[in-house]
Structures are given as C-alpha cells and as structure tokens.
Design a protein around this motif. Structure first.
Motif, PDB file in Angstrom:
ATOM      1  N   ASN B  10       0.798  -1.230   0.000  1.00 60.97           N
ATOM      2  CA  ASN B  10       0.000   0.000   0.000  1.00 60.97           C
ATOM      3  C   ASN B  10       0.834   1.286   0.000  1.00 60.97           C
ATOM      4  O   ASN B  10       0.522   2.228   0.718  1.00 60.97           O
ATOM      5  CB  ASN B  10      -0.979   0.003   1.190  1.00 60.97           C
ATOM      6  CG  ASN B  10      -2.257   0.775   0.877  1.00 60.97           C
ATOM      7  OD1 ASN B  10      -2.705   0.747  -0.260  1.00 60.97           O
ATOM      8  ND2 ASN B  10      -2.810   1.456   1.848  1.00 60.97           N
ATOM      9  N   ASN B  18       0.593   1.238 -13.432  1.00 65.53           N
ATOM     10  CA  ASN B  18      -0.453   1.587 -14.390  1.00 65.53           C
ATOM     11  C   ASN B  18      -0.114   2.860 -15.153  1.00 65.53           C
ATOM     12  O   ASN B  18      -0.334   2.953 -16.357  1.00 65.53           O
ATOM     13  CB  ASN B  18      -1.790   1.768 -13.675  1.00 65.53           C
ATOM     14  CG  ASN B  18      -2.395   0.428 -13.283  1.00 65.53           C
ATOM     15  OD1 ASN B  18      -1.958  -0.622 -13.747  1.00 65.53           O
ATOM     16  ND2 ASN B  18      -3.397   0.473 -12.433  1.00 65.53           N
ATOM     17  N   ARG B  19       0.441   3.860 -14.449  1.00 63.79           N
ATOM     18  CA  ARG B  19       0.783   5.117 -15.096  1.00 63.79           C
ATOM     19  C   ARG B  19       1.891   4.915 -16.122  1.00 63.79           C
ATOM     20  O   ARG B  19       1.879   5.521 -17.186  1.00 63.79           O
ATOM     21  CB  ARG B  19       1.259   6.136 -14.072  1.00 63.79           C
ATOM     22  CG  ARG B  19       0.124   6.668 -13.252  1.00 63.79           C
ATOM     23  CD  ARG B  19       0.274   8.177 -13.082  1.00 63.79           C
ATOM     24  NE  ARG B  19      -0.954   8.699 -12.551  1.00 63.79           N
ATOM     25  CZ  ARG B  19      -1.627   9.688 -13.120  1.00 63.79           C
ATOM     26  NH1 ARG B  19      -1.171  10.247 -14.211  1.00 63.79           N
ATOM     27  NH2 ARG B  19      -2.744  10.114 -12.585  1.00 63.79           N
ATOM     28  N   ALA B  23      -1.100   0.005 -18.268  1.00 67.24           N
ATOM     29  CA  ALA B  23      -1.807  -1.247 -17.978  1.00 67.24           C
ATOM     30  C   ALA B  23      -2.929  -0.985 -16.991  1.00 67.24           C
ATOM     31  O   ALA B  23      -3.216   0.149 -16.635  1.00 67.24           O
ATOM     32  CB  ALA B  23      -0.839  -2.271 -17.421  1.00 67.24           C
ATOM     33  N   ASN B  24      -3.515  -2.040 -16.539  1.00 71.59           N
ATOM     34  CA  ASN B  24      -4.708  -1.925 -15.730  1.00 71.59           C
ATOM     35  C   ASN B  24      -4.698  -2.879 -14.551  1.00 71.59           C
ATOM     36  O   ASN B  24      -5.625  -3.647 -14.366  1.00 71.59           O
ATOM     37  CB  ASN B  24      -5.901  -2.270 -16.618  1.00 71.59           C
ATOM     38  CG  ASN B  24      -6.919  -1.167 -16.574  1.00 71.59           C
ATOM     39  OD1 ASN B  24      -6.966  -0.420 -15.593  1.00 71.59           O
ATOM     40  ND2 ASN B  24      -7.714  -1.071 -17.605  1.00 71.59           N
ATOM     41  N   THR B  26      -5.087  -3.832 -10.611  1.00 74.34           N
ATOM     42  CA  THR B  26      -5.994  -3.294  -9.611  1.00 74.34           C
ATOM     43  C   THR B  26      -5.270  -2.443  -8.574  1.00 74.34           C
ATOM     44  O   THR B  26      -4.264  -2.855  -8.013  1.00 74.34           O
ATOM     45  CB  THR B  26      -6.701  -4.453  -8.888  1.00 74.34           C
ATOM     46  OG1 THR B  26      -7.264  -5.289  -9.881  1.00 74.34           O
ATOM     47  CG2 THR B  26      -7.789  -3.937  -7.972  1.00 74.34           C
ATOM     48  N   GLU B  27      -5.792  -1.238  -8.348  1.00 69.19           N
ATOM     49  CA  GLU B  27      -5.251  -0.370  -7.304  1.00 69.19           C
ATOM     50  C   GLU B  27      -6.326  -0.200  -6.244  1.00 69.19           C
ATOM     51  O   GLU B  27      -7.483   0.006  -6.562  1.00 69.19           O
ATOM     52  CB  GLU B  27      -4.949   1.032  -7.864  1.00 69.19           C
ATOM     53  CG  GLU B  27      -4.108   1.064  -9.106  1.00 69.19           C
ATOM     54  CD  GLU B  27      -4.199   2.440  -9.807  1.00 69.19           C
ATOM     55  OE1 GLU B  27      -4.872   3.337  -9.299  1.00 69.19           O
ATOM     56  OE2 GLU B  27      -3.581   2.567 -10.868  1.00 69.19           O
ATOM     57  N   SER B  28      -5.932  -0.305  -4.971  1.00 70.81           N
ATOM     58  CA  SER B  28      -6.888  -0.053  -3.894  1.00 70.81           C
ATOM     59  C   SER B  28      -6.160   0.601  -2.738  1.00 70.81           C
ATOM     60  O   SER B  28      -4.942   0.565  -2.677  1.00 70.81           O
ATOM     61  CB  SER B  28      -7.505  -1.347  -3.380  1.00 70.81           C
ATOM     62  OG  SER B  28      -8.139  -2.038  -4.402  1.00 70.81           O
ATOM     63  N   ASN B  29      -6.955   1.127  -1.810  1.00 71.12           N
ATOM     64  CA  ASN B  29      -6.352   1.710  -0.624  1.00 71.12           C
ATOM     65  C   ASN B  29      -6.354   0.705   0.525  1.00 71.12           C
ATOM     66  O   ASN B  29      -7.002   0.919   1.539  1.00 71.12           O
ATOM     67  CB  ASN B  29      -7.104   2.989  -0.245  1.00 71.12           C
ATOM     68  CG  ASN B  29      -6.486   3.691   0.934  1.00 71.12           C
ATOM     69  OD1 ASN B  29      -5.341   3.406   1.302  1.00 71.12           O
ATOM     70  ND2 ASN B  29      -7.232   4.576   1.558  1.00 71.12           N
ATOM     71  N   TYR B  30      -5.697  -0.428   0.340  1.00 72.20           N
ATOM     72  CA  TYR B  30      -5.414  -1.305   1.464  1.00 72.20           C
ATOM     73  C   TYR B  30      -4.211  -2.172   1.149  1.00 72.20           C
ATOM     74  O   TYR B  30      -3.971  -2.488  -0.009  1.00 72.20           O
ATOM     75  CB  TYR B  30      -6.617  -2.157   1.875  1.00 72.20           C
ATOM     76  CG  TYR B  30      -7.129  -3.140   0.849  1.00 72.20           C
ATOM     77  CD1 TYR B  30      -8.222  -2.818   0.065  1.00 72.20           C
ATOM     78  CD2 TYR B  30      -6.540  -4.388   0.686  1.00 72.20           C
ATOM     79  CE1 TYR B  30      -8.721  -3.726  -0.851  1.00 72.20           C
ATOM     80  CE2 TYR B  30      -7.040  -5.300  -0.231  1.00 72.20           C
ATOM     81  CZ  TYR B  30      -8.130  -4.959  -0.992  1.00 72.20           C
ATOM     82  OH  TYR B  30      -8.612  -5.854  -1.897  1.00 72.20           O
ATOM     83  N   ASP B  36       0.376 -11.059  -6.731  1.00 68.68           N
ATOM     84  CA  ASP B  36       1.177 -11.733  -7.738  1.00 68.68           C
ATOM     85  C   ASP B  36       1.836 -10.638  -8.576  1.00 68.68           C
ATOM     86  O   ASP B  36       1.382  -9.505  -8.563  1.00 68.68           O
ATOM     87  CB  ASP B  36       0.286 -12.607  -8.620  1.00 68.68           C
ATOM     88  CG  ASP B  36       1.074 -13.756  -9.218  1.00 68.68           C
ATOM     89  OD1 ASP B  36       2.324 -13.736  -9.117  1.00 68.68           O
ATOM     90  OD2 ASP B  36       0.458 -14.669  -9.783  1.00 68.68           O
ATOM     91  N   MET B 114       3.640   9.603  -2.081  1.00 65.18           N
ATOM     92  CA  MET B 114       2.669  10.228  -1.166  1.00 65.18           C
ATOM     93  C   MET B 114       3.301  11.486  -0.575  1.00 65.18           C
ATOM     94  O   MET B 114       3.155  11.785   0.611  1.00 65.18           O
ATOM     95  CB  MET B 114       2.250   9.261  -0.054  1.00 65.18           C
ATOM     96  CG  MET B 114       1.745   7.936  -0.586  1.00 65.18           C
ATOM     97  SD  MET B 114       0.966   6.989   0.710  1.00 65.18           S
ATOM     98  CE  MET B 114       0.769   5.424  -0.112  1.00 65.18           C
ATOM     99  N   ILE B 144      -0.522   9.159  -7.551  1.00 63.67           N
ATOM    100  CA  ILE B 144      -1.944   9.184  -7.878  1.00 63.67           C
ATOM    101  C   ILE B 144      -2.281  10.357  -8.791  1.00 63.67           C
ATOM    102  O   ILE B 144      -3.143  10.268  -9.656  1.00 63.67           O
ATOM    103  CB  ILE B 144      -2.757   9.165  -6.562  1.00 63.67           C
ATOM    104  CG1 ILE B 144      -3.833   8.109  -6.653  1.00 63.67           C
ATOM    105  CG2 ILE B 144      -3.269  10.518  -6.178  1.00 63.67           C
ATOM    106  CD1 ILE B 144      -4.472   7.789  -5.337  1.00 63.67           C
TER     107      ILE B 144
END
Lengths: 411, 175
Positions: B10, B18-19, B23-24, B26-30, B36, B114, B144
């Motif tokens: 995180n 991705n930037r 690509a795509n 998965t990004e999440s806030n945890y 993998d 960040m 981000i």
C-alpha cells in the motif's frame, strides 16, 4: 557487504536525523473519522450500517434492472421470438438451445419464462446478462468505493477477534469479501495470510460457504424473502466449520499487524477502470461456463442421466436433508450450474424451510469449475483437503439444518 | 532493461505501474491488493524496458506467500534496476527495505511517494541531503496525480550499485 538488523536500524536513525524534520501535526477531521470507525464502541455500529447499506443498495439496484428491465425484455420478446424462429420444436437441439418445455395433460407446451425454459440461449443468456450482470456491476462498484476510501483495513481490525476463533485473523475479511463477487480472486487473495494452515482454512471456507455474486444475484431474484435465512445459515456454517477446522488442522495462526491507511478520496477514473476490469474478467470466465454448463445440464436431462441419478439419490435427499424428491434433479445439476439449479428449485412446490435447505445445499456444494482450477493452482493437497471437508460439510450441515427444522417444527 | 517496482504494501506501486505502462492492474487503498507480479512494458528514451509490479513486502525475509513472490522475483532478476517506492510520511521503515536491496547490489532509484501526505503531516525531508548520503537518485512523487513520475523515470539511468560502506561513511559512521 550486508548489515545486521541492528546496524541497519542504526544507520536509518542516522540518516533520518540528518534529513527529516517533523513539524507540528494537526489532528484533522479525517483522522477523527478514521479513529471513530476503528474503535469498537463507534466502529461496530458504523460497520453494521455500512454493510446494511451495501446490502440494500445491492438488492434494490439489482432488482431494479433485473425485474424492471431484463425480465420483461427476455420473457416478453426474446423467448417468444426464439421459440418462434428456432427450428425443430420438441427435438433435442431445440430443448438444449431454446426450451425443454413441459408436458401438460399429455401435450408438449412451451415455457412462459426464461427461468423455466432451460435453454442455452434463453435461460443461459438470461441468467448471465439479466441477473448476474446487474448484480456484479453494483457489487463491484460499491466494493471499489470501500476499497479506495480505505475502509477495508478498518473492517479487518473490527472483526479481528471474531476471526481469531476460527484460526484466521481480521485480514481474512478481504478474501471473504472479494469472494462475494467471485471466488476466483478470493482464492488468490488468501496469499496475504501468513501460514499454510490459515490459507487452507480460508480457501476451504470460501469455496464452501461464500456464495459468489452470480449466486447471490439469482437467489435475490428468485427467493428474495428467504435470503436472510439462507445467508444466516451460510454465515453460521462459516464460523462453525472454521472453528472445527482450526481445531483439527495442524499449524499456527499468528497474530496480525496491519497498517490502517488514511482515508482517501476515491478517484473516479480508478473506480471506473477497476469496476470495468473486474466485470470484464468475470464475464470472460463466467459466460462460457454458464453457457457450457447450461448445455451440458440440458444434454444430461435429454439423455435421462439426471432423472436417473435423481431417482437413485432421492431417498438420501428426502430422508437426510428433508427436501422433496423433485429437488433431486436440480441438486444434481447444481454440480455443474449452481445458478440455474437455484432457478430450477424456485419453481418446485415446497415449504419455505425446505427451500432454504435446498438453496443452502446448492451454495455449499462443489465450487464452480473456475474456482476449482484456481485452488488446484494454489496446491493439489489443499484442494483434496478442501474437497474432503466439503463432502463432510454437505452431509453434516445439511443434516443439521434438517434437524433444526424438525426441532422448530417447520421441516 | 528490466525494472522492478518494490516497496511496502500500500505505498502505490501499482499506481506507478499503471501510469508507466498504461496497464490496468488493480489499485486499492489497502495493503495486500497485489499478491502476484504483473509485467508490462514502457519506453525509456525510445528503448523498450520491462517493468514489473511486485507485491508489497516489508523486508527481504518473507512473512507470507505474497512476500515470497516478491523476494523470489528480486532474486531471479539479477540484472534488474529497482524503483524502491517509499511512503514519504513513513520514511524510516521504507528505508529498511531500500537499504536491504541496495546492500544486495541492485541499482536503486528511490521514489518518495505520497509526497502530498507528508506535506499535510508537516514532515519536511531534505531531498538533497538524503540523495547525498544514500548516493542514489531520490525523487519526490505523488503517483496518484502523476507528479514526479517523469523525473523518476529519467533518473533511472543514474542508478548505480552503491557500497553500503559509502552510505555509512556519508551518514557519519555507525554508533
């Protein structure tokens, strides 16, 4: 040359003293909300409210699109049109692809809706697009919101004590919730658990007790009144068998440390990409399986295999699980297509309690083929163990539900 | 050239990935979203470079299967450069993993990600001094919103293996 742990921290200390100055930190509103949602006194009510909100939005969104739009589209236009133009009415190909129909007073009659026709192009497509698509869209949309805001780790902290009872820890909520969308990513997410024991318990519980978005969508559509009971039985089963597995599976279940990230404003573009990616992934896996499963089940019905197995096994279903003999067919077909089986069950005449039993049985059955393959990828020993557990659970828990029904006087 | 994105769970590795590759993943806030690795391609000065989004790990001593994937990935990529992604508001613990990777002889670029959060928390970091001590490029970023990503990539060419003795000396020795 490499350093020892102590030396490395010592060096870091030196570096940070030389380069970092910590200014005065102001406690912000974001921090306050963050703390309120993680302290049990305030956090648990908030968690219940959020999960309830999740559920009611899910139900009304999926219901709105399925009942308000897709049912009409499929039943009033698509089904009659296909019944009309597809050649060879009454033949086996017609039965598998469009409508197996039924016999009423000695005459072949066509089905009146897409849940009863059991054709690949009718029921298969209707289930995939009419029922599963709206359910998956709204589920993933809300999941993405919770994920990106940063709520998941807080939920993990809140539920930690409870999950320790079953050999897991709070973080197991992540694979569990992911599995409510689709068990396949749920199984992959078990990698965040530390020990083999935890991964095994988690994977087994997911495959058995967590219905995926497709199943929930169809249950919500055909037996909405009984959903509460069905989910309650699944949740109780999750904890009972988790508790037992924790006692008998050797290995450790360590404590967990987690970083609770600050709440962040979700970015629309990321939510959009993520929801889209997951829906696309789900459909790449699900659509072929739904349609193929539908065709195989239809074929087996045509060959009389399911009826035969149903007759042989009916005494078990009736005697042990307390469900009507007619459910034997769908319960066997459920090995291939759980969603269609639920639809089949919904049109059989039985008491609500029998319906709850039958649907719970379908849910805790064999995992779908895609999940099966994913578990195999994580290790064949675990897969065999999970399957053995599954067989035991189906009989013990199915019997137990029947027994509870008898004691309550409703079975 | 092969480039690994490594860092704690995180801290935004997948956002960088991705930037940079379009690509795509998965990004999440945890923590623990990526379990993998994913490979992708990006262009650096017209040259195709392979970029790997590695699962988050706290150290090179794996604690779970996702961390194992990360450490194996590093060990199997002997000639790779590493973008060490650090949460700028928790810089000390991020440095631990970064130092471990540097000690193993990998050329490293540090992304102090960040950066906006660190600013909000009133944490001031002397980038020039940090860069001087570590002798590797250090770039403040906010993945981000995309800030600093261009510079980060352009500094990859300056990444060289550094002897840990040099860093100790620059920091004024151990106690």
């Amino acid at each position: 040359m490499t350093l020892g742990v102590e030396e490395r921290w010592d060096l870091i200390d030196k570096i940070s003293k030389a380069t970092i100055t910590f200014g005065k930190y102001r406690h912000t509103l974001k921090d306050a909300i963050g703390e309120l949602t993680v302290k049990p006194m305030t956090g648990i009510p908030v968690a219940i409210a959020i999960l309830y909100g999740f559920w009611s939005v899910f139900g009304s969104f999926a219901g709105f699109f399925t009942d308000g739009f897709f049912v009409r589209l499929f039943d009033a236009y698509w089904l009659p049109w296909l019944q009309e133009i597809f050649p060879g009415q009454g033949g086996w190909l017609y039965a598998i692809m469009v409508d197996a129909g039924g016999i009423e007073s000695g005459e072949f009659v066509l089905s009146s809706n897409c849940l009863e026709s059991f054709g690949v192009l009718t029921s298969g497509l209707f289930v995939a697009i009419g029922i599963v698509l709206p359910a998956i869209v709204i589920f993933y949309l809300m999941l993405a919101l919770l994920e990106d805001i940063g709520y998941m780790p807080r939920l993990a902290v809140l539920i930690d004590t409870m999950l320790h009872k079953i050999g897991l820890h709070g973080y197991a909520i992540v694979p569990t919730i992911l599995s409510l969308g689709c068990n396949v990513p749920g199984v992959t997410a078990t990698r965040i658990l530390e020990t083999k024991k935890q991964r095994f318990i988690m994977m087994t519980l997911l495959a058995i007790f967590i219905p995926c978005g497709a199943q929930i969508g169809i249950m919500q559509d055909v037996v909405p009144d009984l959903m509460g009971w069905i989910l309650l039985y699944l949740i109780i089963g999750y904890f009972i068998f988790g508790y037992i597995l924790n006692k008998i599976v050797p290995g450790k279940a360590p404590e967990f440390l987690i970083d609770v990230p600050p709440y962040r404003r979700p970015m629309l573009s990321n939510i959009g990409k993520k929801v889209w990616g997951r829906i696309a992934g789900f459909f790449k896996v699900a659509i072929p399986f739904v349609l193929l499963g539908c065709a195989i089940v239809g074929g087996l019905y045509q060959l009389g295999v399911i009826q035969w197995l149903g007759n042989v096994l009916a005494p078990v279903f009736v005697g042990w699980f307390g469900v009507p003999a007619e459910t034997a067919g769908p319960l066997i077909a459920a090995f291939l297509r759980k969603d269609l089986a639920v639809a089949q069950l919904s049109v059989i005449d039985m008491t609500p309690y029998q319906m709850v039993t039958a649907v719970v049985l379908v849910s805790i059955y064999f995992p779908c083929v895609a999940t099966f393959a994913m578990m195999l990828k994580e290790g064949w020993k675990e897969l065999l163990g999970a399957l053995a557990t599954l067989v035991v659970v189906v009989f013990v828990y199915g019997g137990l539900i029947h027994l509870i029904g008898i004691l309550l006087g409703v079975a | 050239m092969k480039v690994l994105l490594m860092g704690h769970p995180n801290v935004g590795k997948s956002v960088f990935f991705n930037r940079l590759t379009g690509a795509n993943v998965t990004e999440s806030n945890y923590p623990g979203t990526t379990v993998d690795y994913t490979k992708g391609w990006m262009k650096i000065k017209g040259e195709d470079s392979e970029l790997v989004d590695v699962p988050g790990t706290f150290s090179l001593d794996p604690k779970d299967k996702a961390e194992e994937v990360a450490v194996t990935m590093l060990r199997e990529s002997e000639d790779a450069k590493v973008i060490s992604v650090i949460d700028a508001s928790k810089i000390e613990r991020g440095l631990y993993l970064a130092l471990e990777i540097i000690e193993e002889g990998y050329p490293v670029v540090i992304a102090l990600n960040m950066w906006d959060v660190a600013g909000d928390k009133n944490i001031q970091i002397d980038i020039d001094n940090l860069q001087r001590i570590l002798s590797v490029p250090v770039v403040p970023t906010t993945a981000i919103s995309g800030e600093g990503i261009k510079e980060l990539v352009s500094r990859l060419k300056d990444a060289k293996p550094v002897e840990i003795d040099t860093i100790i000396e620059n920091a004024g020795g151990l106690t």
